[in-house]
Design a protein around this motif. Structure first.
Motif, PDB file in Angstrom:
ATOM      1  N   GLY A  38       2.719   5.269   2.760  1.00  0.00           N
ATOM      2  CA  GLY A  38       2.953   4.246   3.789  1.00  0.00           C
ATOM      3  C   GLY A  38       1.995   3.065   3.697  1.00  0.00           C
ATOM      4  O   GLY A  38       0.903   3.152   3.151  1.00  0.00           O
ATOM      5  N   ARG A  39       2.466   1.965   4.247  1.00  0.00           N
ATOM      6  CA  ARG A  39       1.697   0.706   4.173  1.00  0.00           C
ATOM      7  C   ARG A  39       0.371   0.786   4.906  1.00  0.00           C
ATOM      8  O   ARG A  39      -0.632   0.266   4.432  1.00  0.00           O
ATOM      9  CB  ARG A  39       2.509  -0.434   4.806  1.00  0.00           C
ATOM     10  N   ASP A  40       0.354   1.428   6.071  1.00  0.00           N
ATOM     11  CA  ASP A  40      -0.893   1.479   6.844  1.00  0.00           C
ATOM     12  C   ASP A  40      -1.991   2.147   6.032  1.00  0.00           C
ATOM     13  O   ASP A  40      -3.130   1.674   5.991  1.00  0.00           O
ATOM     14  CB  ASP A  40      -0.697   2.243   8.153  1.00  0.00           C
ATOM     15  N   ARG A  41      -1.615   3.241   5.393  1.00  0.00           N
ATOM     16  CA  ARG A  41      -2.603   3.966   4.605  1.00  0.00           C
ATOM     17  C   ARG A  41      -3.066   3.128   3.410  1.00  0.00           C
ATOM     18  O   ARG A  41      -4.240   3.129   3.048  1.00  0.00           O
ATOM     19  CB  ARG A  41      -2.010   5.288   4.136  1.00  0.00           C
ATOM     20  N   TYR A  42      -2.110   2.403   2.817  1.00  0.00           N
ATOM     21  CA  TYR A  42      -2.442   1.546   1.678  1.00  0.00           C
ATOM     22  C   TYR A  42      -3.533   0.533   2.055  1.00  0.00           C
ATOM     23  O   TYR A  42      -4.552   0.410   1.380  1.00  0.00           O
ATOM     24  CB  TYR A  42      -1.169   0.818   1.228  1.00  0.00           C
ATOM     25  N   PHE A  43      -3.307  -0.153   3.167  1.00  0.00           N
ATOM     26  CA  PHE A  43      -4.285  -1.171   3.554  1.00  0.00           C
ATOM     27  C   PHE A  43      -5.606  -0.533   4.011  1.00  0.00           C
ATOM     28  O   PHE A  43      -6.682  -1.063   3.725  1.00  0.00           O
ATOM     29  CB  PHE A  43      -3.699  -2.095   4.633  1.00  0.00           C
ATOM     30  N   ASP A  44      -5.508   0.619   4.677  1.00  0.00           N
ATOM     31  CA  ASP A  44      -6.740   1.323   5.093  1.00  0.00           C
ATOM     32  C   ASP A  44      -7.614   1.667   3.891  1.00  0.00           C
ATOM     33  O   ASP A  44      -8.829   1.456   3.911  1.00  0.00           O
ATOM     34  CB  ASP A  44      -6.408   2.641   5.804  1.00  0.00           C
ATOM     35  N   ILE A 185     -13.040   7.944   0.981  1.00  0.00           N
ATOM     36  CA  ILE A 185     -12.095   7.116   0.224  1.00  0.00           C
ATOM     37  C   ILE A 185     -11.352   7.982  -0.786  1.00  0.00           C
ATOM     38  O   ILE A 185     -10.132   7.924  -0.908  1.00  0.00           O
ATOM     39  CB  ILE A 185     -12.821   5.941  -0.464  1.00  0.00           C
ATOM     40  N   VAL A 186     -12.094   8.816  -1.502  1.00  0.00           N
ATOM     41  CA  VAL A 186     -11.472   9.670  -2.519  1.00  0.00           C
ATOM     42  C   VAL A 186     -10.446  10.619  -1.882  1.00  0.00           C
ATOM     43  O   VAL A 186      -9.360  10.831  -2.403  1.00  0.00           O
ATOM     44  CB  VAL A 186     -12.552  10.458  -3.301  1.00  0.00           C
ATOM     45  N   MET A 187     -10.782  11.136  -0.691  1.00  0.00           N
ATOM     46  CA  MET A 187      -9.859  12.059  -0.005  1.00  0.00           C
ATOM     47  C   MET A 187      -8.565  11.363   0.414  1.00  0.00           C
ATOM     48  O   MET A 187      -7.526  11.994   0.519  1.00  0.00           O
ATOM     49  CB  MET A 187     -10.499  12.633   1.272  1.00  0.00           C
ATOM     50  N   HIS A 188      -8.660  10.057   0.666  1.00  0.00           N
ATOM     51  CA  HIS A 188      -7.479   9.344   1.174  1.00  0.00           C
ATOM     52  C   HIS A 188      -6.734   8.573   0.094  1.00  0.00           C
ATOM     53  O   HIS A 188      -5.683   8.008   0.347  1.00  0.00           O
ATOM     54  CB  HIS A 188      -7.882   8.399   2.312  1.00  0.00           C
ATOM     55  N   THR A 189      -7.312   8.510  -1.094  1.00  0.00           N
ATOM     56  CA  THR A 189      -6.647   7.798  -2.173  1.00  0.00           C
ATOM     57  C   THR A 189      -5.622   8.735  -2.810  1.00  0.00           C
ATOM     58  O   THR A 189      -5.937   9.893  -3.066  1.00  0.00           O
ATOM     59  CB  THR A 189      -7.692   7.356  -3.224  1.00  0.00           C
ATOM     60  N   PRO A 190      -4.418   8.227  -3.053  1.00  0.00           N
ATOM     61  CA  PRO A 190      -3.392   9.126  -3.598  1.00  0.00           C
ATOM     62  C   PRO A 190      -3.747   9.645  -4.983  1.00  0.00           C
ATOM     63  O   PRO A 190      -4.439   8.970  -5.747  1.00  0.00           O
ATOM     64  CB  PRO A 190      -2.146   8.247  -3.675  1.00  0.00           C
TER      65      PRO A 190
END
Ligand SMILES: [Fe+2]
Ligand SMILES: [Fe+2]
Length: 197
Positions: A38-44, A185-190
């Motif tokens: 999703g876009r929100d996660r991308y920008f976050d 950041i690493v945990m949230h990066t795909p």
């Protein structure tokens, strides 16, 4: 024998270059790729990456190089002067460039797709600029430093780059908040670069 300061510089470069490569992967796939979530996660995630780069290397890593390593090296190996001047210019422009990049990202997020190419183009240029900078330090500067600097120089540099470490441990002490942010950041990066689902 590799000095502690050199080991820390290379370590910090490795972390930063993983972050930059992950950033350029995100830019390549864009906010609508299925693995992004999703876009929100991308920008976050992008905002957190740029904040990390601005908060850790720009405030912590570069000043130690500029204030402690470069002047000693300029005295010990004057032939390196043109390289040192180049690296110093990079340090000065890098901080402005990462802020500008955050601003371009927000313009895209808040004002719309019209602003997307400006962010993407500058992000690609910035990653190349930063990777080149670290490569120049690692391939040209550090090998000369290992030969040209004195033990007195290294005592100061090791102390500054490693902090007042526990004498029984070689672990450097620095604000653990940076490490927590890096992990977040690493945990949230795909995947495949990060660990996010
Ligand atoms: Fe640098
Ligand atoms: Fe560096």
């Amino acid at each position: 024998m590799t000095h502690d300061a050199v080991r820390v510089i290379r370590d910090e470069h490795a972390g930063l270059s993983a972050m930059l490569k992950s950033l350029s992967h995100m830019v390549r796939v864009g906010p609508d790729a299925p693995e992004i979530g999703g876009r929100d996660r991308y920008f976050d995630v992008l905002r957190a990456m740029l904040f990390y780069i601005d908060a850790f290397p720009e405030k912590n890593h570069h000043p130690k190089e500029s204030n402690l390593l470069f002047p000693r090296l300029a005295r010990a190996a004057p032939d390196l002067m043109p390289t040192i001047e180049q690296l110093e210019r990079d340090h000065m422009s890098g901080e402005m460039r990462v802020r500008e990049l955050m601003h371009l990202l927000m313009a895209w997020e808040y004002l719309g797709e019209l602003h997307r190419p400006a962010f993407e183009n500058e992000a690609v240029r910035y990653v190349v600029f930063y990777l080149d900078h670290m490569k120049l330090e690692e391939t040209v500067l550090l090998p000369v430093a290992e030969k040209a600097l004195t033990e007195a120089d290294w005592a100061v540099l090791d102390e500054a780059f490693c902090g007042h470490a526990d004498p029984l441990s070689t672990r450097r002490l620095r604000d653990p908040a940076y490490d927590r942010l890096f992990t977040r950041i690493v945990m949230h990066t795909p995947a495949p670069l990060g660990l996010g689902e």
